[in-house]
Design a protein around this motif. Structure first.
Motif, PDB file in Angstrom:
ATOM      1  N   VAL A   1       0.860  -1.182   0.000  1.00 25.20           N
ATOM      2  CA  VAL A   1       0.000   0.000   0.000  1.00 25.20           C
ATOM      3  C   VAL A   1       0.900   1.236   0.000  1.00 25.20           C
ATOM      4  CG1 VAL A   1      -1.857   1.252   1.154  1.00 25.20           C
ATOM      5  CG2 VAL A   1      -1.770  -1.255   1.298  1.00 25.20           C
ATOM      6  N   PHE A   2       0.625   2.174  -0.914  1.00 20.17           N
ATOM      7  CA  PHE A   2       1.450   3.366  -1.057  1.00 20.17           C
ATOM      8  C   PHE A   2       0.608   4.627  -0.891  1.00 20.17           C
ATOM      9  CE2 PHE A   2       3.446   0.077  -3.663  1.00 20.17           C
ATOM     10  CZ  PHE A   2       4.760   0.126  -3.229  1.00 20.17           C
ATOM     11  N   LEU A   3       1.252   5.693  -0.397  1.00 17.80           N
ATOM     12  CA  LEU A   3       0.632   7.010  -0.301  1.00 17.80           C
ATOM     13  C   LEU A   3       1.264   7.953  -1.315  1.00 17.80           C
ATOM     14  CD1 LEU A   3       0.420   7.771   3.539  1.00 17.80           C
ATOM     15  CD2 LEU A   3      -1.291   6.726   2.064  1.00 17.80           C
ATOM     16  N   VAL A   4       0.435   8.790  -1.935  1.00 13.53           N
ATOM     17  CA  VAL A   4       0.931   9.828  -2.836  1.00 13.53           C
ATOM     18  C   VAL A   4       0.354  11.160  -2.370  1.00 13.53           C
ATOM     19  CG1 VAL A   4       0.966  10.708  -5.196  1.00 13.53           C
ATOM     20  CG2 VAL A   4       1.091   8.232  -4.786  1.00 13.53           C
ATOM     21  N   PRO A   5       1.187  12.186  -2.157  1.00 17.30           N
ATOM     22  CA  PRO A   5       0.685  13.469  -1.653  1.00 17.30           C
ATOM     23  C   PRO A   5      -0.127  14.225  -2.696  1.00 17.30           C
ATOM     24  CG  PRO A   5       2.996  13.661  -2.231  1.00 17.30           C
ATOM     25  CD  PRO A   5       2.655  12.201  -2.365  1.00 17.30           C
ATOM     26  N   PHE A   6      -0.970  15.125  -2.205  1.00 21.65           N
ATOM     27  CA  PHE A   6      -1.716  16.003  -3.108  1.00 21.65           C
ATOM     28  C   PHE A   6      -0.810  17.129  -3.591  1.00 21.65           C
ATOM     29  CE2 PHE A   6      -4.080  19.818  -4.098  1.00 21.65           C
ATOM     30  CZ  PHE A   6      -5.064  19.338  -4.941  1.00 21.65           C
ATOM     31  N   LYS A   7      -0.775  17.320  -4.922  1.00 20.56           N
ATOM     32  CA  LYS A   7      -0.068  18.454  -5.511  1.00 20.56           C
ATOM     33  C   LYS A   7      -0.853  18.936  -6.723  1.00 20.56           C
ATOM     34  CE  LYS A   7       4.687  17.380  -4.077  1.00 20.56           C
ATOM     35  NZ  LYS A   7       6.076  17.112  -4.539  1.00 20.56           N
TER      36      LYS A   7
ATOM     37  N   ASP B   1       7.568  11.723  -6.298  1.00 20.23           N
ATOM     38  CA  ASP B   1       6.615  11.245  -5.295  1.00 20.23           C
ATOM     39  C   ASP B   1       6.140   9.822  -5.552  1.00 20.23           C
ATOM     40  OD1 ASP B   1       6.432  13.564  -3.621  1.00 20.23           O
ATOM     41  OD2 ASP B   1       5.326  14.553  -5.222  1.00 20.23           O
ATOM     42  N   PHE B   2       6.373   9.321  -6.749  1.00 21.98           N
ATOM     43  CA  PHE B   2       5.933   7.979  -7.116  1.00 21.98           C
ATOM     44  C   PHE B   2       7.082   6.968  -7.108  1.00 21.98           C
ATOM     45  CE2 PHE B   2       3.189  11.104  -9.090  1.00 21.98           C
ATOM     46  CZ  PHE B   2       1.911  10.639  -8.826  1.00 21.98           C
ATOM     47  N   GLU B   3       8.247   7.400  -6.642  1.00 27.92           N
ATOM     48  CA  GLU B   3       9.451   6.569  -6.760  1.00 27.92           C
ATOM     49  C   GLU B   3       9.275   5.189  -6.139  1.00 27.92           C
ATOM     50  OE1 GLU B   3      12.586   6.912  -8.018  1.00 27.92           O
ATOM     51  OE2 GLU B   3      12.199   8.815  -9.017  1.00 27.92           O
ATOM     52  N   ASP B   4       8.666   5.116  -4.964  1.00 25.78           N
ATOM     53  CA  ASP B   4       8.495   3.811  -4.310  1.00 25.78           C
ATOM     54  C   ASP B   4       7.645   2.873  -5.157  1.00 25.78           C
ATOM     55  OD1 ASP B   4      10.015   4.661  -2.194  1.00 25.78           O
ATOM     56  OD2 ASP B   4       8.308   5.093  -0.883  1.00 25.78           O
ATOM     57  N   ILE B   5       6.610   3.425  -5.782  1.00 23.08           N
ATOM     58  CA  ILE B   5       5.753   2.623  -6.647  1.00 23.08           C
ATOM     59  C   ILE B   5       6.528   2.152  -7.867  1.00 23.08           C
ATOM     60  CG2 ILE B   5       3.635   2.638  -8.030  1.00 23.08           C
ATOM     61  CD1 ILE B   5       2.733   5.011  -6.169  1.00 23.08           C
ATOM     62  N   PHE B   6       7.239   3.079  -8.506  1.00 26.33           N
ATOM     63  CA  PHE B   6       8.001   2.733  -9.705  1.00 26.33           C
ATOM     64  C   PHE B   6       9.023   1.635  -9.419  1.00 26.33           C
ATOM     65  CE2 PHE B   6       7.549   7.467 -11.012  1.00 26.33           C
ATOM     66  CZ  PHE B   6       6.240   7.247 -11.384  1.00 26.33           C
TER      67      PHE B   6
END
Length: 245
Positions: free
Chosen positions: A210-216, A230-235
Motif C-alpha cells: 500500500v502506497f501514499l501519494v501526496p496532493f499536488k 513522489d511515485f518513486e516507491d511505486i516505480f
C-alpha cells in the motif's frame, strides 16, 4: 519477467490516468512500455496529444495504424482502443463483422516485445463488460508470457478507501488476476498521519503493498509527468517485479 499492470479505481478523478502515465514515463527509461488506453474517454491519449480514431473505429473504417498506435517517445507507445467519445455502434459492428481484422491489428501492435504493458481502464463497473473484456480476451489468447496483475487506486477520503479496496478485490476475483499494489492518492498534508494509520491497518488485512501519494496541484493539471519523485516507491516496486526472473 514480463508484466501487464492494470490501473483500477472505483471513482473518476482519483488519479488513475495520472499515475499510469507517470509510471509509463519512468519505466520507459529502462524498459519497452506499451500503454493501452481503455478509458472510454481516452483521457490518457488526449493528455499526450493523441486524438486518433481508436482501434475499433479504425478497423471499421479501414484506417491506418496511425489512428490507434502513437509513439510518445522511445520505449513508450500508446494503443488507443476507443473513439472519442466512445461509439458503441462501432464497437458492436466490429465484434460482429470484423473480428478477425480486429485481432490482427491488435496483435500487430502488442507483439512488439514490450517488457511491461500498462492498462488504463478508466471507470468500470465490471471487467466482464464486453467493452473491456474483449481486449483482455485478445490479450490472454495471444500473449501468455505476461504475468497479469493490477493496481487499485483510491482518493484520500477515508470511507472511499475501504470502498475502493472492496471494489478492487471484486474486480480481481472476476478475472482471477493477482493484485500488485493499492495506492491512496492525493493525500493532503494535514491528513497524512491519519491515512498512514489506515495504511498500517490495511497492510495487516490485505497481502499487497500500500502506497501514499501526496496532493499536488501539478498532478491534477498533468504537469511534470516524467519528473516527479513522489511515485518513486511505486516505480521501484514495479521495476523490481520486472527484473525478477
Amino acid at each position: 519477467m514480463k508484466l501487464r499492470v492494470s490501473f483500477l479505481g472505483a471513482k473518476g478523478g482519483i488519479g488513475k490516468t495520472t499515475i499510469a502515465l507517470h509510471t509509463a514515463f519512468y519505466l520507459s527509461r529502462k524498459f519497452r512500455v506499451l500503454y493501452i488506453d481503455k478509458d472510454l474517454l481516452s483521457l490518457g491519449s488526449l493528455i499526450m496529444g493523441f486524438n486518433g480514431a481508436g482501434l475499433y473505429k479504425a478497423v471499421m473504417e479501414n484506417l491506418g495504424k496511425e489512428e490507434y498506435e502513437y509513439k510518445v517517445r522511445d520505449n513508450f507507445v500508446i494503443l488507443k482502443m476507443f473513439s472519442n467519445p466512445l461509439d458503441e455502434k462501432t464497437f458492436n459492428y466490429v465484434l460482429k463483422n470484423k473480428a478477425e481484422q480486429l485481432i490482427k491489428a491488435y496483435v500487430d501492435v502488442v507483439s512488439k516485445n514490450y517488457d511491461v504493458i500498462l492498462v488504463d481502464y478508466g471507470l468500470v463497473s465490471s471487467l466482464r463488460d464486453p467493452l473491456f473484456f474483449n481486449e483482455y480476451e485478445m490479450f490472454i489468447n495471444n500473449f501468455k508470457e505476461y504475468e497479469m496483475t493490477a493496481i487499485g487506486i483510491s482518493d484520500a477520503i477515508i470511507e472511499n478507501i475501504y470502498a475502493a479496496l472492496d471494489y478492487f478485490n471484486r474486480l480481481m476475483n472476476e478475472i482471477s488476476v493477482k493484485p500488485l499494489a493499492f495506492i491512496i492518492n492525493m493525500v493532503p498534508q494535514e491528513s497524512r498521519e491519519r491515512i498512514t494509520q489506515i495504511v498500517n491497518e490495511l497492510k495487516k488485512r490485505v497481502n499487497i503493498e500500500v502506497f501514499l501519494v501526496p496532493f499536488k496541484d501539478e498532478y491534477v493539471q498533468y504537469k511534470n509527468l516524467d519528473k516527479s519523485t513522489d511515485f518513486e516507491d511505486i516505480f521501484k516496486f514495479i521495476e523490481f517485479k520486472l527484473l525478477r526472473e
